[in-house]
Design an enzyme around this catalytic site. Structure first.
Site, PDB file in Angstrom:
ATOM      1  N   ASP A 122       1.137  -1.145   0.337  1.00 18.72           N
ATOM      2  CA  ASP A 122       0.201   0.435  -0.109  1.00 18.72           C
ATOM      3  C   ASP A 122       0.921   1.466  -0.289  1.00 18.72           C
ATOM      4  O   ASP A 122       1.796   1.213   0.493  1.00 18.72           O
ATOM      5  CB  ASP A 122      -0.850   0.089   1.038  1.00 18.72           C
ATOM      6  CG  ASP A 122      -1.463   1.117   1.008  1.00 18.72           C
ATOM      7  OD1 ASP A 122      -2.463   1.351   0.848  1.00 18.72           O
ATOM      8  OD2 ASP A 122      -1.533   1.840   2.379  1.00 18.72           O
ATOM      9  N   GLU A 170       1.178  -0.806  -5.171  1.00 21.36           N
ATOM     10  CA  GLU A 170       0.654   0.755  -5.281  1.00 21.36           C
ATOM     11  C   GLU A 170       1.615   2.474  -5.734  1.00 21.36           C
ATOM     12  O   GLU A 170       2.112   2.480  -4.958  1.00 21.36           O
ATOM     13  CB  GLU A 170      -0.534   1.582  -3.934  1.00 21.36           C
ATOM     14  CG  GLU A 170      -1.251   2.176  -4.369  1.00 21.36           C
ATOM     15  CD  GLU A 170      -2.068   2.159  -3.503  1.00 21.36           C
ATOM     16  OE1 GLU A 170      -3.261   3.172  -3.776  1.00 21.36           O
ATOM     17  OE2 GLU A 170      -1.916   2.458  -2.037  1.00 21.36           O
TER      18      GLU A 170
END
Length: 534
Positions: free
Chosen positions: A209, A259
């Site tokens: 993330d 990401e």
């Protein structure tokens, strides 16, 4: 029921179809209103029949759930709302038996304010070793009443919060998500141990993330628009972090997907060098409007930026953070930008569904890996969540102007005539399902050759049984304006018509799959796609 997929032992991640599960909303196994691991385990046959090769789980760790689980309090424990660590291990093993790998989500930029480290930092006070694990600083101004700098938030609102002793701490997201100090060796060591913890439990990969945000300018210099380097995005120190992670992944034959949102394609590609991340999400494709010229340019740019480092592209139409594809493609502005989300945006769902079907065949025909967000295979639209039920912090931090992300996180419908469309809850689920949700239920679409579910099942079957879809490069074919046509290998052709007039198809021997019916002259109607054997 389809036979389980054989477990591939090659570089499966280069061409896999990976299904994203948002655990709270997938299936409720214990009836308490929240989706859980028991619910996922009960639906593994569904995922095997769908034909996916891996599942990516958004965070399932202990969390106050201020930001949908991306505020992690303990990376080694499953949140009791979802189950137990033993259940997670069982799920990983059972999925593998069905030919499906598991990818977990790691959130390295920040932790929950309930994490043991942050609670200790608050208690220890200014100047303590505990606070060195985060970004605590005195404020500016005569009495320290101003934040240490003016960094913009990834959400709306401030990036600094002041604590009782007068110091401020950094949080690029909500105040409940304090940023870690990645210049501290203990932070790096802890995350390397977390990676080993999950690889040893059988996960095949890790989604990272906010992968470009970890390292910060140690001077905490103010943000100046357009001036490089950015003080907290894409700092050069990140690459050393990911090289150390890659060495761990290689020990376990694990893979990473980052990401990474970066406008600079050359800097983006650095994360995909052979000793760093295996793959990264392709957000330019996700945000691209439904226009042939823009889609072709985005596809070309994506393939070009991956080619120098030999990394596969990834393709995705939707995830847990963005407006669902059927709704987005039914609007006048078919691109995606967080800044443009608004209540009451007019939507033509019939148009959106037609385009979403075509986009599915386009996406699955492209070289590389594809990500499928839960419910997209059912054609779910964005749900209107009542104001008093919205939970997403993006809504509240925008002052109520942004509807937030809950509309794409509403629990899935499984059985039309069951309570709460078969989600499994005894009472109303954590987010309410809108009126008419049962029309999208799996059992309504199962066996209907014209349903979105049937389209996805057949597309995934053809993709995994047709080697060209997994291994051959893309070659563009001559086509009319507004039409995308390309070949994979020597015999497979994908055509997508975004023009107003029906499109003539190239010479072919067989129509493998069409997103909608051809016209009475065998032409491809507007907003329709087809796979051909040529």
């Amino acid at each position: 029921m389809a036979a389980p997929l054989p477990v591939r032992t090659d570089d499966w991640w280069r061409s896999a179809v990976i299904y994203q599960v948002y655990p709270r909303s997938f299936a409720d196994g214990d009836g308490d209103g929240t989706g859980d691991l028991a619910g996922v385990r009960s639906r593994l046959p569904y995922l095997a029949e769908l034909g996916v090769e891996a599942i990516w789980f958004t965070p399932w760790y202990v969390s106050p759930l201020v930001d949908g689980g991306y505020d992690v309090a303990d990376y080694r424990t499953i949140d009791p709302a979802f189950g137990t660590l033993a259940e997670a291990e069982k799920l990983i093993a059972e999925a593998r038996q069905s030919g499906i790998r598991v990818i977990v989500d790691i959130v390295p930029n920040h932790v929950s304010d309930q994490h043991a480290w942050f609670r200790a930092a608050l208690e220890a006070g200014p100047g303590s070793p505990e606070r060195e694990l985060f970004h605590f600083r005195p404020g500016r101004g005569e009495d320290g009443e101003l934040p240490p700098n003016d960094w913009p938030s990834q959400f709306s609102g401030r990036t600094w919060t002041r604590v009782a002793d007068g110091e401020w701490y950094l949080h690029l997201f909500t105040p409940e998500q304090p940023d870690l100090n990645w210049a501290h060796p203990a932070v790096r060591r802890e995350h390397e141990e977390i990676l080993r913890f999950w690889f040893e439990r059988g996960v095949a990969g890790v989604r990272i993330d906010s992968a470009a945000l970890l390292a910060k300018d140690p001077a905490l210099a103010d943000f100046v628009e357009g001036v490089d380097p950015h003080p907290y995005i894409d700092q050069d120190e990140l690459h050393d972090i990911y090289r150390s992670w890659r060495a761990i992944a290689d020990e376990y034959q694990g893979v990473f997907v980052g990401e990474v949102w970066l406008p600079d394609s050359e800097r983006f590609a650095r994360y995909l060098r052979p000793d760093e991340l295996h793959t990264a999400f392709n957000f330019n494709f996700l945000a691209c409007p439904w226009r042939a010229d823009r889609l072709r340019r985005t596809i070309d740019d994506t393939l070009a930026e991956h080619a120098p480092v030999g990394a596969p592209a990834t393709w995705v139409l939707c995830n847990h953070d963005v407006t669902r594809t059927v709704t987005r493609y039914g609007r006048q502005d078919t691109g995606f930008d967080f800044a443009t989300k608004a209540f009451g945006t007019p939507t033509d769902l019939a148009l959106g569904e037609r385009r979403a079907r075509a986009a599915a065949l386009l996406t699955l025909a492209l070289p590389g890996a594809a990500y499928l967000y839960q419910g997209e295979e059912l054609g779910l639209p964005e749900a209107d969540v009542p104001l008093d039920r919205i939970q997403d912090p993006m809504h509240f931090r925008s002052g109520g102007s942004d509807p937030g992300r809950d509309g794409c996180r509403v629990p899935l419908p499984w059985t039309a005539d069951a309570p709460y469309s078969g989600f499994g809850s005894r009472g109303e689920p954590w987010l309410p399902q809108p009126e008419g949700w049962e029309a999208y239920a799996v059992d309504r679409q199962d066996g209907d050759p014209g349903s979105m579910l049937s389209l996805y099942r057949e597309a995934l079957r053809l993709r995994r049984t047709t080697a060209a879809f997994r291994s051959e490069p893309l070659t563009w074919l001559p086509s009319a304006e507004g039409v995308l046509a390309f070949r994979r290998g020597t015999g497979l052709v994908c055509v997508v018509n975004l023009a107003a007039e029906p499109a003539e198809l190239p010479a072919h021997t067989e129509v493998l799959l069409a997103a909608g019916p051809l016209d009475d002259r065998g032409r491809l109607p507007q907003d329709t796609a087809v796979w051909l054997l040529a």
